[in-house]
Design a protein around this motif. Structure first.
Motif, mmCIF file in Angstrom:
data_model
loop_
_atom_site.group_PDB
_atom_site.id
_atom_site.type_symbol
_atom_site.label_atom_id
_atom_site.label_comp_id
_atom_site.label_asym_id
_atom_site.label_seq_id
_atom_site.Cartn_x
_atom_site.Cartn_y
_atom_site.Cartn_z
ATOM 1 N N TRP A 234 0.825 -1.211 0.000
ATOM 2 C CA TRP A 234 0.000 0.000 0.000
ATOM 3 C C TRP A 234 0.863 1.267 0.000
ATOM 4 N N ALA A 235 2.175 1.124 -0.123
ATOM 5 C CA ALA A 235 3.077 2.273 0.017
ATOM 6 C C ALA A 235 2.792 3.358 -1.010
ATOM 7 N N ASP A 236 2.504 2.959 -2.258
ATOM 8 C CA ASP A 236 2.255 3.980 -3.277
ATOM 9 C C ASP A 236 0.941 4.714 -3.021
ATOM 10 N N LEU A 237 -0.028 4.017 -2.434
ATOM 11 C CA LEU A 237 -1.296 4.674 -2.101
ATOM 12 C C LEU A 237 -1.092 5.696 -0.991
ATOM 13 N N MET A 238 -0.201 5.376 -0.061
ATOM 14 C CA MET A 238 0.132 6.342 0.988
ATOM 15 C C MET A 238 0.873 7.541 0.392
ATOM 16 N N LEU A 239 1.739 7.267 -0.583
ATOM 17 C CA LEU A 239 2.461 8.365 -1.236
ATOM 18 C C LEU A 239 1.500 9.293 -1.967
ATOM 19 N N GLY A 240 0.405 8.734 -2.453
ATOM 20 C CA GLY A 240 -0.569 9.551 -3.163
ATOM 21 C C GLY A 240 -1.249 10.577 -2.274
ATOM 22 N N LYS A 241 -1.100 10.438 -0.965
ATOM 23 C CA LYS A 241 -1.696 11.401 -0.049
ATOM 24 C C LYS A 241 -0.871 12.698 0.043
ATOM 25 N N ILE A 242 0.325 12.690 -0.565
ATOM 26 C CA ILE A 242 1.085 13.943 -0.667
ATOM 27 C C ILE A 242 0.504 14.702 -1.857
ATOM 28 N N ARG A 243 -0.506 15.446 -1.619
ATOM 29 C CA ARG A 243 -1.267 16.076 -2.689
ATOM 30 C C ARG A 243 -0.401 17.041 -3.503
ATOM 31 N N GLY A 244 -0.586 16.966 -4.805
ATOM 32 C CA GLY A 244 0.093 17.905 -5.690
ATOM 33 C C GLY A 244 1.523 17.524 -5.993
ATOM 34 N N LYS A 245 1.982 16.387 -5.474
ATOM 35 C CA LYS A 245 3.351 15.961 -5.742
ATOM 36 C C LYS A 245 3.343 14.603 -6.420
ATOM 37 N N LYS A 246 4.330 14.349 -7.255
ATOM 38 C CA LYS A 246 4.439 13.039 -7.888
ATOM 39 C C LYS A 246 4.718 11.998 -6.807
ATOM 40 N N HIS A 247 4.433 10.776 -7.129
ATOM 41 C CA HIS A 247 4.750 9.717 -6.187
ATOM 42 C C HIS A 247 5.258 8.499 -6.946
ATOM 43 N N HIS A 248 6.120 7.748 -6.285
ATOM 44 C CA HIS A 248 6.643 6.536 -6.891
ATOM 45 C C HIS A 248 5.530 5.515 -7.053
ATOM 46 N N GLY A 249 5.469 4.888 -8.228
ATOM 47 C CA GLY A 249 4.591 3.738 -8.378
ATOM 48 C C GLY A 249 5.351 2.494 -7.960
ATOM 49 N N LEU A 250 4.631 1.402 -7.818
ATOM 50 C CA LEU A 250 5.305 0.140 -7.574
ATOM 51 C C LEU A 250 4.507 -0.952 -8.242
ATOM 52 N N ILE A 251 5.165 -2.060 -8.475
ATOM 53 C CA ILE A 251 4.503 -3.233 -9.015
ATOM 54 C C ILE A 251 4.279 -4.199 -7.863
ATOM 55 N N ARG A 252 3.100 -4.792 -7.845
ATOM 56 C CA ARG A 252 2.796 -5.767 -6.804
ATOM 57 C C ARG A 252 2.914 -7.168 -7.390
ATOM 58 N N SER A 253 3.751 -7.971 -6.770
ATOM 59 C CA SER A 253 3.923 -9.345 -7.197
ATOM 60 C C SER A 253 3.131 -10.251 -6.269
ATOM 61 N N LYS A 254 2.316 -11.113 -6.861
ATOM 62 C CA LYS A 254 1.470 -12.022 -6.085
ATOM 63 C C LYS A 254 2.191 -13.350 -5.875
ATOM 64 N N GLY A 255 2.259 -13.768 -4.624
ATOM 65 C CA GLY A 255 2.854 -15.064 -4.313
ATOM 66 C C GLY A 255 1.905 -15.891 -3.468
ATOM 67 N N ILE A 256 1.680 -17.146 -3.858
ATOM 68 C CA ILE A 256 0.813 -18.005 -3.056
ATOM 69 C C ILE A 256 1.583 -19.225 -2.562
ATOM 70 N N HIS A 257 1.106 -19.794 -1.472
ATOM 71 C CA HIS A 257 1.635 -21.039 -0.915
ATOM 72 C C HIS A 257 0.471 -21.993 -0.696
ATOM 73 N N ILE A 258 0.763 -23.279 -0.755
ATOM 74 C CA ILE A 258 -0.241 -24.279 -0.423
ATOM 75 C C ILE A 258 0.347 -25.251 0.594
ATOM 76 N N ILE A 259 -0.518 -25.798 1.426
ATOM 77 C CA ILE A 259 -0.126 -26.828 2.382
ATOM 78 C C ILE A 259 -0.828 -28.117 1.974
ATOM 79 N N THR A 260 -0.039 -29.188 1.833
ATOM 80 C CA THR A 260 -0.555 -30.451 1.329
ATOM 81 C C THR A 260 -0.148 -31.609 2.245
ATOM 82 N N ARG A 261 -0.587 -32.811 1.864
ATOM 83 C CA ARG A 261 -0.059 -34.000 2.526
ATOM 84 C C ARG A 261 1.465 -33.983 2.398
#
Length: 547
Positions: A234-261
């Motif tokens: 959520w860091a880029d969304l927090m940066l967006g609260k600096i009104r009137g200033k540019k903010h760094h974007g970021l890419i979100r990478s999704k990682g999943i895990h599973i638990i099995t036998r």
């Protein structure tokens, strides 16, 4: 820990940390140890997002040698040893098998070369007092021996393999919680379920945040000389609260895990897919924990959830790499996932996400945006979070006009870590046999709480509080009471998923969930409707999306 937003609103702080994941946790602890007045808030529970969605590893990152990130690997290996020292109850060595196929990049010569370099970079791995935590170097084995050790591996084109050691966490959620507990011990004020609605801005300076308590919808103002954005995905969304200033974007990478036998015998296993991506099969509570995936996520981070498509695609990848596993959807006991923030400049197309660096960025907004009193931390690995926080607190001290002082987090045990040799500590606890508890229950208490386990027992008010919550797990009722009164557990999910191990293998059953809910309802004065709502909310964690 005492949750008191009104008191926090009446206090002026040196530092306000927004985000209670592993980065924010270590920032709060380090800053508190250096004498700074610290406040920390999180919009959910502490460590409930990315920091809870790990592979449970504290490791050097062997695969980063492929991209020549030697500095990152060395830093990670150094931090691995430090984590063993400061959290001896939660971090322990684990043998890994790395099977070698063919003679190319997946082959034995390449594997041995990588291991020699890995061992060289971890030259200080035995600089530790506890002999049980001293990590040995790698060893090479024949294909026959590798298959004998772990029969699940594919025999086709197997040329041999190596065994090396990294570390695992007994409970990653509690390892995230302990720096926060430690910070509170040193005077920090912390609160979960508090959302930063906006940043307080006076001209070109950030002076804290306007926040809302999600438990009662009351709004407060928390003021600080420097505000740290450690909001992870959520860091880029927090940066967006600096009104009137540019903010760094970021890419979100999704990682999943599973638990099995259980697929393994005695080792963790590192596997490489046909596309060159790595994943792990890890021993976990008598089962196998398999992860992780690594793909771009483009949606709202608040709406992230593991999907049935995610699971199906990962199962196909696992079965293609380990055909004898023959995993089906019915073998998946539990699934979890999270979003990892990647600094945007590191990657531009989806196919690069897996190879994107785990290096972190510390961004002082005064340098090129002219916004003072605001620092952002993005990226990084769980393993290197302490060192990332060290560098960030150096920046904070500079911005506060104070001499930075020496960082102490590399030698100061976490709140449960003051135990000496873990094996001796546990043996003494078992010999003492407090309240007639079984060895298994005592082992679980020592692992989860370390030096603090007597405090857990002190929270018991009746004999029945020493009883196990259910037959499947070694958690006892006293842990629920301790979580509520000493660890700021305010929702049912906090106890089920992050203060105990009751949901570590998935849904423990409605009877267990309701039992915990009943105990919490008694302690927190929940009415029937709220208890039922808490149960419904907890059960949502087991639901996947159909796509």
């Amino acid at each position: 820990m005492i949750r008191d937003l009104k008191s926090m609103a009446d206090t002026g702080y040196d530092v306000l940390v927004i985000g209670g994941g592993i980065t924010g946790a270590f920032v709060a602890w380090d800053a508190s140890l250096r004498g700074l007045r610290v406040a920390l808030i999180d919009k959910g529970d502490f460590g409930a997002a990315t920091s809870a969605a790990t592979s449970k590893l504290i490791h050097g990152g062997l695969r980063y040698l492929k991209t020549l990130e030697v500095g990152l690997v060395r830093e990670s290996l150094q931090e691995r040893r430090i984590m063993e020292i400061i959290a001896p109850h939660l971090v322990y060595p684990m043998p890994f098998i790395f099977p070698a196929y063919g003679w190319g990049m997946r082959g034995l010569p390449a594997a041995i070369s990588a291991m020699v370099f890995y061992d060289t970079l971890s030259y200080d791995r035995k600089w530790i007092n506890d002999d049980d935590k001293k990590i040995p170097g790698h060893e090479k084995y024949s294909a026959e021996r590798i298959l004998e050790l772990e029969p699940v591996l594919d025999a086709k084109d197997l040329k041999g393999g190596v065994i090396y050691y990294d570390c695992m966490m007994y409970n990653s959620e509690r390892l995230t919680l302990e720096p926060i507990l430690s910070a509170a011990e040193y005077g920090a004020d912390v609160a979960n379920y508090v959302v930063a609605e906006d940043l307080i801005r006076a001209g070109e300076r950030i002076e804290g945040a306007r926040v809302r308590d999600l438990l009662n919808e009351k709004e407060y103002t928390i003021r600080a000389t420097v505000t740290v954005n450690a909001a992870g995905p959520w860091a880029d969304l927090m940066l967006g609260k600096i009104r009137g200033k540019k903010h760094h974007g970021l890419i979100r990478s999704k990682g999943i895990h599973i638990i099995t036998r259980s697929l393994h015998k005695d080792h963790a296993i590192v596997l490489q897919t046909a596309s060159g991506r790595h994943f792990f099969i890890l021993p976990w509570r008598g089962h196998s924990l398999i992860g992780t995936t690594d793909v771009v996520y483009k949606g709202n981070p608040d709406e992230f959830k593991v999907t049935e498509t995610d699971i199906a695609e990962f199962l196909a990848e696992i079965n293609a790499t380990v055909p004898s596993a023959s995993l089906t959807r019915d073998d998946v006991l539990f699934q979890y996932g999270g979003l990892r923030p990647i600094v945007e400049k590191e990657t531009s197309v989806e196919i690069e996400v897996y190879d994107a660096s785990r290096k972190y960025e510390l961004y002082d907004h005064a340098l090129d945006e002219g916004i003072h009193g605001f620092v952002t931390a993005i990226g990084g690995k769980y393993t290197t979070s302490r060192n990332m926080a060290r560098q960030l607190v150096d920046i904070l001290c500079e911005k506060l006009g104070r001499a930075p002082g020496a960082c102490q987090t590399h030698t100061t045990p976490l709140i449960g870590g003051e135990i000496g040799r873990y094996a001796s500590f546990t043996q003494r606890a078992k010999r003492a046999k407090p309240f007639g508890l079984s060895d298994a229950v005592i082992e679980n208490l020592c692992r989860n709480y370390g030096a603090c386990y007597p405090k857990v027992l002190e929270s018991a008010q009746k004999k029945k509080h020493f009883e196990r919550i259910c037959d499947e797990f070694d958690d006892i009722v006293a842990q629920i009471l301790y979580a509520v009164h000493s660890e700021m557990a305010v929702r049912l999910s906090d106890v089920l998923f992050r203060r105990t191990g009751l949901c570590t293998l998935g849904n423990p059953g409605e009877e267990v969930i309701e039992k915990v809910a009943d105990i919490m309802a008694g302690e927190l004065k929940w009415k029937s409707a709220q208890k039922n709502a808490e149960m419904d909310k907890a059960l949502e964690n087991f639901i996947t999306l159909n796509e």
